[in-house]
Design a protein around this motif. Structure first.
Motif, PDB file in Angstrom:
ATOM      1  N   GLU A   1     -12.375  -8.747 -33.863  1.00  0.00           N
ATOM      2  CA  GLU A   1     -11.588  -7.523 -33.701  1.00  0.00           C
ATOM      3  C   GLU A   1     -11.269  -7.281 -32.223  1.00  0.00           C
ATOM      4  O   GLU A   1     -10.157  -6.941 -31.857  1.00  0.00           O
ATOM      5  CB  GLU A   1     -12.359  -6.341 -34.298  1.00  0.00           C
ATOM      6  CG  GLU A   1     -11.559  -5.056 -34.421  1.00  0.00           C
ATOM      7  CD  GLU A   1     -11.716  -4.151 -33.220  1.00  0.00           C
ATOM      8  OE1 GLU A   1     -11.004  -3.134 -33.149  1.00  0.00           O
ATOM      9  OE2 GLU A   1     -12.549  -4.452 -32.348  1.00  0.00           O
ATOM     10  N   ALA A   2     -12.255  -7.470 -31.358  1.00  0.00           N
ATOM     11  CA  ALA A   2     -12.056  -7.395 -29.909  1.00  0.00           C
ATOM     12  C   ALA A   2     -12.019  -8.815 -29.365  1.00  0.00           C
ATOM     13  O   ALA A   2     -13.019  -9.529 -29.395  1.00  0.00           O
ATOM     14  CB  ALA A   2     -13.182  -6.599 -29.251  1.00  0.00           C
ATOM     15  N   ALA A   3     -10.849  -9.237 -28.898  1.00  0.00           N
ATOM     16  CA  ALA A   3     -10.697 -10.587 -28.338  1.00  0.00           C
ATOM     17  C   ALA A   3      -9.428 -10.589 -27.502  1.00  0.00           C
ATOM     18  O   ALA A   3      -8.331 -10.410 -28.031  1.00  0.00           O
ATOM     19  CB  ALA A   3     -10.598 -11.634 -29.447  1.00  0.00           C
ATOM     20  N   ASN A   4      -9.588 -10.781 -26.197  1.00  0.00           N
ATOM     21  CA  ASN A   4      -8.413 -10.724 -25.332  1.00  0.00           C
ATOM     22  C   ASN A   4      -8.673 -11.510 -24.055  1.00  0.00           C
ATOM     23  O   ASN A   4      -9.620 -11.207 -23.326  1.00  0.00           O
ATOM     24  CB  ASN A   4      -8.075  -9.268 -24.998  1.00  0.00           C
ATOM     25  CG  ASN A   4      -6.680  -9.113 -24.446  1.00  0.00           C
ATOM     26  OD1 ASN A   4      -6.314  -9.743 -23.461  1.00  0.00           O
ATOM     27  ND2 ASN A   4      -5.881  -8.261 -25.085  1.00  0.00           N
ATOM     28  N   PRO A   5      -7.856 -12.533 -23.759  1.00  0.00           N
ATOM     29  CA  PRO A   5      -8.074 -13.354 -22.561  1.00  0.00           C
ATOM     30  C   PRO A   5      -7.762 -12.635 -21.262  1.00  0.00           C
ATOM     31  O   PRO A   5      -8.119 -13.120 -20.183  1.00  0.00           O
ATOM     32  CB  PRO A   5      -7.125 -14.537 -22.779  1.00  0.00           C
ATOM     33  CG  PRO A   5      -6.017 -13.981 -23.614  1.00  0.00           C
ATOM     34  CD  PRO A   5      -6.682 -12.992 -24.527  1.00  0.00           C
ATOM     35  N   GLU A   6      -7.111 -11.480 -21.345  1.00  0.00           N
ATOM     36  CA  GLU A   6      -6.682 -10.784 -20.134  1.00  0.00           C
ATOM     37  C   GLU A   6      -7.573  -9.592 -19.790  1.00  0.00           C
ATOM     38  O   GLU A   6      -7.334  -8.900 -18.810  1.00  0.00           O
ATOM     39  CB  GLU A   6      -5.225 -10.327 -20.307  1.00  0.00           C
ATOM     40  CG  GLU A   6      -4.273 -11.494 -20.517  1.00  0.00           C
ATOM     41  CD  GLU A   6      -2.871 -11.069 -20.924  1.00  0.00           C
ATOM     42  OE1 GLU A   6      -2.609  -9.832 -20.977  1.00  0.00           O
ATOM     43  OE2 GLU A   6      -2.033 -11.943 -21.194  1.00  0.00           O
ATOM     44  N   TRP A   7      -8.588  -9.365 -20.602  1.00  0.00           N
ATOM     45  CA  TRP A   7      -9.504  -8.260 -20.367  1.00  0.00           C
ATOM     46  C   TRP A   7     -10.880  -8.815 -20.021  1.00  0.00           C
ATOM     47  O   TRP A   7     -11.063 -10.027 -19.889  1.00  0.00           O
ATOM     48  CB  TRP A   7      -9.560  -7.340 -21.587  1.00  0.00           C
ATOM     49  CG  TRP A   7      -8.249  -6.670 -21.883  1.00  0.00           C
ATOM     50  CD1 TRP A   7      -7.146  -6.647 -21.074  1.00  0.00           C
ATOM     51  CD2 TRP A   7      -7.883  -5.951 -23.061  1.00  0.00           C
ATOM     52  NE1 TRP A   7      -6.124  -5.947 -21.671  1.00  0.00           N
ATOM     53  CE2 TRP A   7      -6.548  -5.501 -22.897  1.00  0.00           C
ATOM     54  CE3 TRP A   7      -8.546  -5.626 -24.232  1.00  0.00           C
ATOM     55  CZ2 TRP A   7      -5.886  -4.762 -23.863  1.00  0.00           C
ATOM     56  CZ3 TRP A   7      -7.891  -4.885 -25.195  1.00  0.00           C
ATOM     57  CH2 TRP A   7      -6.573  -4.455 -25.013  1.00  0.00           C
ATOM     58  N   VAL A   8     -11.853  -7.926 -19.848  1.00  0.00           N
ATOM     59  CA  VAL A   8     -13.199  -8.352 -19.497  1.00  0.00           C
ATOM     60  C   VAL A   8     -14.177  -7.846 -20.554  1.00  0.00           C
ATOM     61  O   VAL A   8     -13.782  -7.265 -21.555  1.00  0.00           O
ATOM     62  CB  VAL A   8     -13.609  -7.822 -18.099  1.00  0.00           C
ATOM     63  CG1 VAL A   8     -12.724  -8.434 -17.023  1.00  0.00           C
ATOM     64  CG2 VAL A   8     -13.532  -6.291 -18.041  1.00  0.00           C
ATOM     65  N   SER A   9     -15.457  -8.119 -20.329  1.00  0.00           N
ATOM     66  CA  SER A   9     -16.534  -7.643 -21.184  1.00  0.00           C
ATOM     67  C   SER A   9     -16.378  -8.196 -22.605  1.00  0.00           C
ATOM     68  O   SER A   9     -16.054  -9.375 -22.784  1.00  0.00           O
ATOM     69  CB  SER A   9     -16.575  -6.110 -21.175  1.00  0.00           C
ATOM     70  OG  SER A   9     -17.748  -5.628 -21.786  1.00  0.00           O
ATOM     71  N   VAL A  10     -16.601  -7.357 -23.623  1.00  0.00           N
ATOM     72  CA  VAL A  10     -16.615  -7.823 -25.011  1.00  0.00           C
ATOM     73  C   VAL A  10     -15.320  -8.519 -25.422  1.00  0.00           C
ATOM     74  O   VAL A  10     -15.359  -9.587 -26.056  1.00  0.00           O
ATOM     75  CB  VAL A  10     -16.951  -6.666 -25.968  1.00  0.00           C
ATOM     76  CG1 VAL A  10     -16.807  -7.105 -27.431  1.00  0.00           C
ATOM     77  CG2 VAL A  10     -18.370  -6.167 -25.709  1.00  0.00           C
ATOM     78  N   PRO A  11     -14.122  -7.986 -25.086  1.00  0.00           N
ATOM     79  CA  PRO A  11     -12.902  -8.687 -25.486  1.00  0.00           C
ATOM     80  C   PRO A  11     -12.802 -10.103 -24.918  1.00  0.00           C
ATOM     81  O   PRO A  11     -12.316 -11.012 -25.602  1.00  0.00           O
ATOM     82  CB  PRO A  11     -11.777  -7.795 -24.938  1.00  0.00           C
ATOM     83  CG  PRO A  11     -12.380  -6.434 -24.893  1.00  0.00           C
ATOM     84  CD  PRO A  11     -13.806  -6.652 -24.490  1.00  0.00           C
ATOM     85  N   LEU A  12     -13.268 -10.308 -23.690  1.00  0.00           N
ATOM     86  CA  LEU A  12     -13.215 -11.651 -23.111  1.00  0.00           C
ATOM     87  C   LEU A  12     -14.199 -12.585 -23.801  1.00  0.00           C
ATOM     88  O   LEU A  12     -13.890 -13.756 -24.035  1.00  0.00           O
ATOM     89  CB  LEU A  12     -13.500 -11.594 -21.609  1.00  0.00           C
ATOM     90  CG  LEU A  12     -13.379 -12.938 -20.866  1.00  0.00           C
ATOM     91  CD1 LEU A  12     -11.987 -13.541 -21.046  1.00  0.00           C
ATOM     92  CD2 LEU A  12     -13.699 -12.753 -19.389  1.00  0.00           C
ATOM     93  N   ILE A  13     -15.372 -12.058 -24.169  1.00  0.00           N
ATOM     94  CA  ILE A  13     -16.324 -12.874 -24.928  1.00  0.00           C
ATOM     95  C   ILE A  13     -15.732 -13.245 -26.281  1.00  0.00           C
ATOM     96  O   ILE A  13     -15.793 -14.402 -26.711  1.00  0.00           O
ATOM     97  CB  ILE A  13     -17.658 -12.121 -25.112  1.00  0.00           C
ATOM     98  CG1 ILE A  13     -18.379 -11.988 -23.768  1.00  0.00           C
ATOM     99  CG2 ILE A  13     -18.547 -12.836 -26.132  1.00  0.00           C
ATOM    100  CD1 ILE A  13     -19.603 -11.094 -23.821  1.00  0.00           C
ATOM    101  N   GLY A  14     -15.140 -12.262 -26.965  1.00  0.00           N
ATOM    102  CA  GLY A  14     -14.528 -12.540 -28.263  1.00  0.00           C
ATOM    103  C   GLY A  14     -13.461 -13.603 -28.185  1.00  0.00           C
ATOM    104  O   GLY A  14     -13.393 -14.518 -29.021  1.00  0.00           O
ATOM    105  N   TRP A  15     -12.608 -13.498 -27.175  1.00  0.00           N
ATOM    106  CA  TRP A  15     -11.560 -14.495 -26.982  1.00  0.00           C
ATOM    107  C   TRP A  15     -12.144 -15.863 -26.631  1.00  0.00           C
ATOM    108  O   TRP A  15     -11.777 -16.885 -27.216  1.00  0.00           O
ATOM    109  CB  TRP A  15     -10.590 -14.065 -25.876  1.00  0.00           C
ATOM    110  CG  TRP A  15      -9.772 -15.205 -25.362  1.00  0.00           C
ATOM    111  CD1 TRP A  15     -10.019 -15.968 -24.255  1.00  0.00           C
ATOM    112  CD2 TRP A  15      -8.600 -15.760 -25.968  1.00  0.00           C
ATOM    113  NE1 TRP A  15      -9.076 -16.949 -24.121  1.00  0.00           N
ATOM    114  CE2 TRP A  15      -8.196 -16.847 -25.161  1.00  0.00           C
ATOM    115  CE3 TRP A  15      -7.852 -15.445 -27.104  1.00  0.00           C
ATOM    116  CZ2 TRP A  15      -7.074 -17.615 -25.463  1.00  0.00           C
ATOM    117  CZ3 TRP A  15      -6.736 -16.212 -27.404  1.00  0.00           C
ATOM    118  CH2 TRP A  15      -6.356 -17.282 -26.587  1.00  0.00           C
ATOM    119  N   SER A  16     -13.049 -15.900 -25.668  1.00  0.00           N
ATOM    120  CA  SER A  16     -13.571 -17.176 -25.169  1.00  0.00           C
ATOM    121  C   SER A  16     -14.305 -17.942 -26.260  1.00  0.00           C
ATOM    122  O   SER A  16     -14.117 -19.154 -26.416  1.00  0.00           O
ATOM    123  CB  SER A  16     -14.503 -16.927 -23.978  1.00  0.00           C
ATOM    124  OG  SER A  16     -13.825 -16.291 -22.917  1.00  0.00           O
TER     125      SER A  16
END
Length: 432
Positions: free
Chosen positions: A12-27
């Protein structure tokens, strides 16, 4: 050669351009695409970033529009948290209320495909918080498809003696956070999972004992080696350079780092770089001026990732006495650069650093941490030749176990054990 696993990865949270949880989700989701046939399901707010990263909508990912509930909940969370960058427990609690709606939309779109056997496994990567129950798990299990949760992490208790810092962070809700264990749906979520991945020892300890056989400790953070091309100099001689990297708030401990280092800063044995910004910045500047160590401390403010790496790679040590880190990604990044971590032995950082790769300061009161950190820094200054071997060991550990490629391989082995109905592999040794 084994057939590639077909996985539906919910992030649900995944984004290569953000940090914290969204970056973990994306990575993590992206890395899993290298070892399996993965389709990622994410929230609509991440759609454009996915496309900019080269993924094809419909083929590689699906964006679920749950904004009807997610957007007003986020606005409410912002108001209730009473300030920017604070009240994270409140933000998590309020926004998590809308996660069930997101999963219902996911099931509406993918339920038929799951029941038809189009996927070998369904894995919920984010949200990381263990307070977000997963309704889709039971439905997936009834369809005969294994369901995996994690990495779960969060809720590390505030240590005793730091209530003032807790209040300044407006963490009022953290006093009753444990109530989530009695929430309806938690038992059903844990029952439905074929594997539960925990990103910290604390989160593992909150999983009831009857589920431990299907629970694995695996820290959620990792690094991308392509982003870490520098290696810090480790001559094993004086003078030393240390760095602090993080948000400038009391619990991160930049003030403790400066206070502990005062004798070395005054003597010229150590220079300290403070990288980051936040509400404590003015107080830190006042401390530096009051103690007359401006010549030995550089306040860099906020820097982008490349600049952070350039400054950190001039240091021999990461001086990071934070008392409340869930994951400790900055510790892994320092180790990747060959910078030796000197950390408070608590939560995420204390689980990532061992005696071969860094130094752990025993937890205690603020005064005890400052005293312990000062003693350790002075011992290092008396024998800086201990640092080069530790730096090499830290780099080897990170590059071997804590890259996103390594993380994906670890999870793929967990998936295969689930599918083969074998005991789950404990990928990394736990520190009990």
């Amino acid at each position: 050669m084994e057939r590639r696993i077909r996985a539906l990865v919910i992030a649900e949270a995944a984004n290569p351009e953000w940090v914290s949880v969204p970056l973990i989700g994306w990575s993590l989701s992206s890395a899993l695409r290298e070892v399996a046939d993965v389709h990622i399901v994410t929230q609509i707010r991440n759609r454009d970033a996915f496309i900019r990263a080269g993924l094809v909508e419909g083929r590689d990912f699906t964006a679920i529009d749950s904004e009807k509930l997610a957007a007003p909940l986020w606005k409410l969370a912002e108001r209730l948290s009473m300030g920017k960058g604070v009240g994270w427990t409140m933000k998590t609690a309020v926004t998590t209320l809308g996660y069930g709606y997101f999963e219902r939309l996911v099931w509406r779109q993918f339920g038929a495909a799951i029941r038809a056997g189009d996927y070998d496994i369904v894995h919920r990567v984010t949200p990381l918080t263990p307070t977000a129950n997963s309704l889709i798990g039971a439905r997936t299990r009834r369809a005969g498809v294994p369901f995996v949760m994690g990495p779960l992490n969060g809720g590390v208790p505030w240590p005793k003696g730091f209530d003032a810092e807790r209040r300044r962070e407006k963490e009022w809700l953290s006093y009753i956070r444990g109530a989530y264990k009695a929430m309806p749906g938690r038992g059903a979520s844990l029952d439905a999972a074929s594997a539960i991945i925990c990103g910290s020892e604390f989160t593992f300890s909150e999983i009831p004992a009857k589920y431990h056989a299907k629970t694995v400790w695996l820290p959620e953070n990792a690094i991308d080696p392509a982003r870490f091309s520098l290696t810090a100099p480790q001559p094993g001689t004086l003078p030393l350079r240390g760095c602090f990297i993080g948000r400038l708030v009391p619990y991160k401990g930049a003030d403790m780092a400066i206070e502990a280092a005062l004798p070395l800063l005054r003597s010229g044995a150590l220079h300290l770089d403070i990288i980051g910004d936040g509400p404590q910045a003015d107080d830190l500047r006042a401390l530096i001026a009051r103690e007359s160590v401006g010549h030995a401390v550089t306040m860099h403010g906020w820097l982008d990732h490349k600049q952070v790496q350039s400054v950190a790679a001039t240091a021999q040590m990461l001086v990071f006495p934070s008392v409340r880190e869930f994951g400790g990604g900055v510790v892994l990044e320092a180790m990747a650069l060959g910078v030796v971590p000197v950390i408070a032995d608590y939560a995420g950082p204390g689980e990532l650093v061992d005696d071969a790769t860094g130094f752990r300061i025993p937890m205690g009161s603020r005064a005890q941490i400052v005293a312990g950190l000062r003693a350790r820094l002075e011992a290092i200054a008396a024998d800086p030749a201990v640092l080069p071997a530790m730096a090499q060991a830290g780099q080897a550990k990170v590059m071997g176990q804590f890259t996103w490629a390594a993380k994906a391989a670890q999870i793929e082995r967990i998936w295969r054990a689930v599918l083969d109905k074998r005991p789950l592999p404990q990928e990394l040794p736990r520190r009990r």
